[in-house]
Design an enzyme around this catalytic site. Sequence first.
Site, PDB file in Angstrom:
ATOM      1  N   LYS A 256       0.831  -1.208   0.000  1.00 42.73           N
ATOM      2  CA  LYS A 256       0.000   0.000   0.000  1.00 42.73           C
ATOM      3  C   LYS A 256       0.866   1.260   0.000  1.00 42.73           C
ATOM      4  CE  LYS A 256      -3.967  -2.135   2.277  1.00 42.73           C
ATOM      5  NZ  LYS A 256      -4.820  -2.171   3.478  1.00 42.73           N
ATOM      6  N   ARG A 257       2.066   1.144   0.549  1.00 45.21           N
ATOM      7  CA  ARG A 257       2.953   2.321   0.621  1.00 45.21           C
ATOM      8  C   ARG A 257       3.380   2.799  -0.767  1.00 45.21           C
ATOM      9  NH1 ARG A 257       4.993  -0.896   4.641  1.00 45.21           N
ATOM     10  NH2 ARG A 257       6.739  -1.565   3.344  1.00 45.21           N
TER      11      ARG A 257
END
Length: 486
Positions: A256-257
């Site tokens: 997700k980063r």
Amino acid sequence: MEKIRTRFAPSPTGRMHVGNLRSALYEFLIAKHEGGDFMLRIEDTDQERYVSDAVEIIYRTLEKTGLSYDEGPNKDGGHGPYVQSKRMKSGIYLKYAKELIEKGEAYYCFCDKERLESLKSEVVDGKEIMIYDKRCLSLSKEEIEQNLAAGKPYVIRQNIPNEGTTVFHDELYGDITVENAQLDDMILIKSDGYPTYNFANVVDDHTMGITHVVRGNEYLSSAPKYQRLYDAFGWPSPVYIHLPLITDENHHKLSKRSGHSSFEDLLEQGFLTEAVVNYIALLGWSPEENREIFTLRELIEKFDYHRISKSPAVFDYVKLKWMNGEYIKAMDFERFYQMAEPYLKESITKDLDFRKIAAMVQTRIEVFPDIREHIDFFEALPEYDISMYTHKKMKTTAETSLEVLEEICPRLEEQEDYSNNALYEMLLAYVKEKGVKNGYVMWPIRTAVSGKQMTPGGATELMEVLGKEESLLRIKKGIALLRKGS
């Protein structure tokens, strides 16, 4: 030959990850390539990770991407319910778990949290897991019945022998043999009565007639346990297809980063659905022919799961942007304009012809937010350095540019028709009169009216949109800057 049946079985825990979307796409393509059925099943037994609006995200994503399912929660094909929590109410999972207990392939475990925490743990696939010591397997029938009658909390565990091996076949990895001693007695029914993901998955796949199980290769280590369940029940094994990992450009697992790990992330960044689907299809699969642009219909026709690679697939954001740009170029203008208009209105408050501006940028952007940087000068002329007037290829300098602008300005003041064609004809006459190449004249004018080195249109296209008054103001400012700098 039996009809191929695949399923997409997501857990509603948030946005649709790129890896999940690829699984859905491949499952859809495998089924449709052979004229089979594609099913949607919602696996919501993990109540701790459940996100309330995630089911709606799943429906919306499949609809947007064109991955229409033949059976699902709102499309009963005779194998419902298609939501695991609803299937659980029928007692199906507990029924099958008890069947395994009768066969000696599973057992009740009454160990409390304190005892379990005291057991040894091992690191498997980078995760520390507890290895259960089979203590409750030796409980007598009487002890089990007493514990159940007393309402003592329990789980039901799979009984995997400590000796021998388990063999299963994967279409990409071939035959895989695992020592049973490496496998833990995984929980089938949790203490809250819910089945674990792994157990419900096997029961549902069999009872729903799934022939091909497609999932990420992070589940490869769990596949022997699934296989033991199929064998224990005496059920035929499905065709296993474990997909390669998707990594970022640094070969780390896509997270997700990264900012582009979900389908909705990509839409918010200005990508087209069909470009995303096309690109994701190539994350691990390659067609026979040397091409990269495919419609969904063409993917159905061409997709052969035997051409899926075992090697990790790199999510190349630059490549995706290129592909998206190709789709934008090929778009119907009306659809493009509809999608571009919000960005135009956000960047320009003046009463200008947005359709002409949109036509200029359509072939120059890769994602829709790129529009902003291409058109900001229409709103206001930016501050710029007169060194921009010097262009080696155009053979222009600050001095020659000043001369051109000073000579052309009176003619532009007299010009009434500020359409692109009329302006171009007028400037072309000046070019011939001066005996120079087009760029010698067009470069300084374009620089003066835009204040930028790169613009979506040529000098006369920009002037047509800006209009006579604004164009002359900017050219006169350019003259002033060049005089001041000389």
